[in-house]
Design an enzyme around this catalytic site. Structure first.
Site, PDB file in Angstrom:
ATOM      1  N   GLU A 112       4.630  -1.579   8.940  1.00  0.00           N
ATOM      2  CA  GLU A 112       4.988  -2.695   9.818  1.00  0.00           C
ATOM      3  C   GLU A 112       4.821  -2.256  11.284  1.00  0.00           C
ATOM      4  O   GLU A 112       4.242  -2.972  12.101  1.00  0.00           O
ATOM      5  CB  GLU A 112       6.431  -3.117   9.531  1.00  0.00           C
ATOM      6  CG  GLU A 112       6.770  -4.469  10.098  1.00  0.00           C
ATOM      7  CD  GLU A 112       8.199  -4.875   9.783  1.00  0.00           C
ATOM      8  OE1 GLU A 112       8.890  -4.129   9.057  1.00  0.00           O
ATOM      9  OE2 GLU A 112       8.611  -5.933  10.280  1.00  0.00           O
ATOM     10  N   ARG A 172      10.790   8.686  -4.474  1.00  0.00           N
ATOM     11  CA  ARG A 172      11.433   8.187  -5.696  1.00  0.00           C
ATOM     12  C   ARG A 172      10.462   8.033  -6.864  1.00  0.00           C
ATOM     13  O   ARG A 172      10.897   7.907  -8.015  1.00  0.00           O
ATOM     14  CB  ARG A 172      12.201   6.889  -5.396  1.00  0.00           C
ATOM     15  CG  ARG A 172      13.498   7.155  -4.620  1.00  0.00           C
ATOM     16  CD  ARG A 172      14.167   5.864  -4.203  1.00  0.00           C
ATOM     17  NE  ARG A 172      13.378   5.127  -3.252  1.00  0.00           N
ATOM     18  CZ  ARG A 172      13.462   5.249  -1.925  1.00  0.00           C
ATOM     19  NH1 ARG A 172      14.353   6.048  -1.393  1.00  0.00           N
ATOM     20  NH2 ARG A 172      12.677   4.548  -1.137  1.00  0.00           N
TER      21      ARG A 172
HETATM   22  P1  5GP Z   1       5.439  -0.783   0.553  1.00  0.00           P
HETATM   23  O1  5GP Z   1       4.441   0.240   0.964  1.00  0.00           O
HETATM   24  O2  5GP Z   1       5.066  -1.463  -0.742  1.00  0.00           O
HETATM   25  O3  5GP Z   1       5.740  -1.773   1.641  1.00  0.00           O
HETATM   26  O4  5GP Z   1       6.812  -0.043   0.336  1.00  0.00           O
HETATM   27  C1  5GP Z   1       7.066   0.652  -0.851  1.00  0.00           C
HETATM   28  C2  5GP Z   1       7.496   2.044  -0.561  1.00  0.00           C
HETATM   29  O5  5GP Z   1       8.636   2.055   0.287  1.00  0.00           O
HETATM   30  C3  5GP Z   1       7.906   2.745  -1.834  1.00  0.00           C
HETATM   31  O6  5GP Z   1       7.527   4.126  -1.772  1.00  0.00           O
HETATM   32  C4  5GP Z   1       9.413   2.589  -1.881  1.00  0.00           C
HETATM   33  O7  5GP Z   1      10.043   3.756  -2.355  1.00  0.00           O
HETATM   34  C5  5GP Z   1       9.813   2.315  -0.433  1.00  0.00           C
HETATM   35  N1  5GP Z   1      10.674   1.130  -0.311  1.00  0.00           N
HETATM   36  C6  5GP Z   1      10.473   0.069   0.504  1.00  0.00           C
HETATM   37  N2  5GP Z   1      11.469  -0.817   0.389  1.00  0.00           N
HETATM   38  C7  5GP Z   1      12.311  -0.328  -0.534  1.00  0.00           C
HETATM   39  C8  5GP Z   1      13.545  -0.798  -1.121  1.00  0.00           C
HETATM   40  O8  5GP Z   1      14.097  -1.882  -0.819  1.00  0.00           O
HETATM   41  N3  5GP Z   1      14.119  -0.010  -2.061  1.00  0.00           N
HETATM   42  C9  5GP Z   1      13.561   1.163  -2.442  1.00  0.00           C
HETATM   43  N4  5GP Z   1      14.198   1.883  -3.399  1.00  0.00           N
HETATM   44  N5  5GP Z   1      12.411   1.645  -1.919  1.00  0.00           N
HETATM   45  C10 5GP Z   1      11.797   0.903  -0.971  1.00  0.00           C
END
Ligand code: 5GP
Length: 179
Positions: free
Chosen positions: A105, A68
């Site tokens: 995780e 995205r």
């Molecule tokens: P992080 O690595 O910060 O835990 O997760 C962020 C990554 O996972 C981003 O690339 C994002 O696109 C995706 N992601 C995780 N949770 C969500 C969510 O609730 N909505 C969206 N649109 N993307 C998420």
């Protein structure tokens, strides 16, 4: 003119919370309604651009995170008149690449960038749709450091503040909508 707060509130109203996606207990934030409304999409990119301009940083490259980050990165790069470079999940990019693995995780993920896509000392802003734990953004920072780029900012449309993801990111983080 409309206040920044009103503009952010409008964008917030185009983010949908989807309970139990992709797994039970996860409240997924769906950003697709933003992209489906041209005025809201346009203003999202405009706010990201305004932030970059306010920092005064000269940007050479917008790096977008699969998948995205590929929606928001290219229009921002066009407005900043700079290059767009994709950071992808491992195994999708041809030619010589640089990889970085980061913890999830459960297990780990690997992202990569084309070795010659970013040159040493270029100024890069990284864009994604959302920062949760910050692991993906931190991995992207490591990747760009490996190719000796300067990370001048990490941008997201949404940040889940309660997960404290920005504490894992060494660089300047700016998100439009906070939950
Ligand atoms: P992080 O690595 O910060 O835990 O997760 C962020 C990554 O996972 C981003 O690339 C994002 O696109 C995706 N992601 C995780 N949770 C969500 C969510 O609730 N909505 C969206 N649109 N993307 C998420």
């Amino acid at each position: 003119p409309e206040s920044k707060g009103a503009r952010v509130d409008r964008i917030r109203s185009f983010i949908r919370t989807c309970p139990d996606f992709p797994k039970p207990g996860i409240p997924f934030k769906d950003i697709m309604p933003i992209v489906q409304n041209p005025d809201v999409f346009f203003d999202t990119i405009a706010l990201l651009e305004e932030h970059v301009k306010e920092t005064g940083a000269k940007v050479d490259v917008v790096a977008g995170l699969e998948a995205r980050g590929f929606l928001f990165g290219p229009p921002l790069a066009l407005r900043l008149k700079c290059a767009f470079v994709p950071i992808r999940k491992a195994g999708k990019l041809p030619g010589e690449t640089v990889k970085c693995s980061y913890a999830l995780e459960y297990g780990q993920d690997t992202i990569e960038i084309q070795r010659t896509a970013v040159h040493p000392n270029q100024n890069v802003v990284i864009v994604d749709d959302l920062i949760a734990t910050g692991g993906t953004m931190a991995g992207a920072c490591t990747l760009l450091e490996t190719v000796q780029a300067n990370v001048v900012g990490c941008l997201a449309v949404v940040e889940l503040d309660y997960l404290k993801g920005r504490e894992n990111i060494k660089h300047d983080v700016h998100s439009l909508v906070h939950f």
